[in-house]
Design a protein around this motif. Structure first.
Motif, short mmCIF file in Angstrom:
data_model
loop_
_atom_site.label_atom_id
_atom_site.label_comp_id
_atom_site.label_asym_id
_atom_site.label_seq_id
_atom_site.Cartn_x
_atom_site.Cartn_y
_atom_site.Cartn_z
N THR A 30 0.90 -1.13 0.26
CA THR A 30 -0.23 0.11 -0.01
C THR A 30 0.80 0.95 0.19
O THR A 30 2.07 1.58 0.38
CB THR A 30 -0.79 -0.06 1.33
N ASN A 47 1.34 5.03 -7.32
CA ASN A 47 0.59 3.65 -7.59
C ASN A 47 0.73 3.89 -8.99
O ASN A 47 0.20 4.56 -9.52
CB ASN A 47 -0.70 3.96 -6.52
N THR A 62 -0.83 7.28 -9.65
CA THR A 62 -1.50 7.87 -9.73
C THR A 62 -0.53 8.27 -8.01
O THR A 62 0.12 7.64 -7.59
CB THR A 62 -2.76 7.75 -8.98
N HIS A 66 -3.95 9.78 -3.10
CA HIS A 66 -5.38 9.98 -4.40
C HIS A 66 -6.15 9.18 -4.63
O HIS A 66 -5.47 8.13 -4.42
CB HIS A 66 -5.12 10.55 -5.91
N ARG A 67 -7.62 9.20 -4.46
CA ARG A 67 -8.17 7.99 -4.46
C ARG A 67 -8.87 8.69 -7.14
O ARG A 67 -8.83 9.32 -7.07
CB ARG A 67 -9.65 7.47 -4.33
N ASP A 69 -10.50 8.53 -9.99
CA ASP A 69 -11.65 9.04 -10.29
C ASP A 69 -12.49 8.16 -11.79
O ASP A 69 -11.90 8.49 -12.88
CB ASP A 69 -11.86 10.45 -10.22
N ARG A 84 -11.41 -1.49 -11.93
CA ARG A 84 -10.86 -2.48 -11.53
C ARG A 84 -10.11 -3.13 -12.00
O ARG A 84 -11.24 -3.74 -12.07
CB ARG A 84 -10.67 -2.26 -9.67
N ALA A 154 -7.64 12.07 -10.13
CA ALA A 154 -8.82 12.21 -8.90
C ALA A 154 -9.70 13.52 -8.68
O ALA A 154 -9.70 14.25 -9.65
CB ALA A 154 -7.55 12.55 -8.05
#
Length: 154
Positions: A30, A47, A62, A66-67, A69, A84, A154
Motif C-alpha cells: 500500500t 501507485n 497516481t 489520491h483515489r 476517479d 479496477r 482524482a
C-alpha cells in the motif's frame, strides 16, 4: 525486478533511479506502507494501478494521496467504462502481481496516465515489480519511461 531494471535502462531513465532501487525487508503493498518504510509523504508514492478500460489494460500512475476517479479517467481515454482490473487481468497485462506492479517491465507497453499531483514532488517512489521493491524517480521521468500522458486522475 530484473525486467524493471532493464526497461528503465532501455528507456533512458536516470542511472540514479536504477541504482536507487531498494528491496525492503517487508512487502509494501500500500502507499501508506511504502511511505512509512521510506520516511516520505504518502503523496510521493506513485501507485501503479491497472484498470480495465473497455477490455484493454490502462496503467494509471497516481499519487498515493489520491483515489482514482474512474469516470474522469474514462472520459480522458474515451472509454465507455473503466473499472479496477482483477488480479488475473493485471498479471496477464503486466507479468507482475498486484502490490508490486511497476510502471515498466511489462510484456508489452501499456497506455498510461500519470497523475499531475506527482509533479509537485521533486522525488517520487514507484514499485519495482515485486511488493518488496521500490525505486526513486520523478514525475517527468515517469512520463518519459512509460510514454504516459500527464493527467488529473482524482
Amino acid at each position: 525486478m530484473q525486467l524493471v531494471i532493464a526497461a528503465l535502462t532501455e528507456r533512458g531513465a536516470d542511472p540514479a533511479s536504477v541504482a536507487g532501487l531498494r528491496v525492503l525487508p517487508d512487502a509494501v503493498a500500500t502507499a501508506a506502507a511504502a511511505a512509512a518504510a521510506l520516511g516520505v509523504e504518502v503523496g510521493q508514492i506513485a501507485n501503479s494501478l491497472v484498470f480495465d478500460a473497455d477490455g484493454a489494460p490502462l496503467l494509471v500512475l497516481t499519487s498515493g494521496a489520491h483515489r482514482v476517479d474512474t469516470a474522469k479517467v474514462a472520459a480522458l481515454v474515451g472509454a465507455q467504462r473503466v473499472r479496477r482490473a482483477s488480479a488475473e487481468f493485471v498479471y496477464a497485462a503486466t507479468g507482475q502481481r498486484i502490490g508490486g506492479v511497476a510502471p515498466v517491465g511489462h510484456p508489452a507497453p501499456l497506455r498510461a496516465l500519470v497523475d499531475r499531483a506527482l509533479e509537485g514532488y521533486p522525488q517520487v517512489w514507484a514499485a519495482g515489480g515485486i511488493p518488496h521493491a521500490v525505486f526513486p524517480t520523478t514525475f517527468a521521468e515517469l512520463v518519459a519511461v512509460t510514454g504516459g500522458e500527464p493527467a488529473e486522475v482524482a
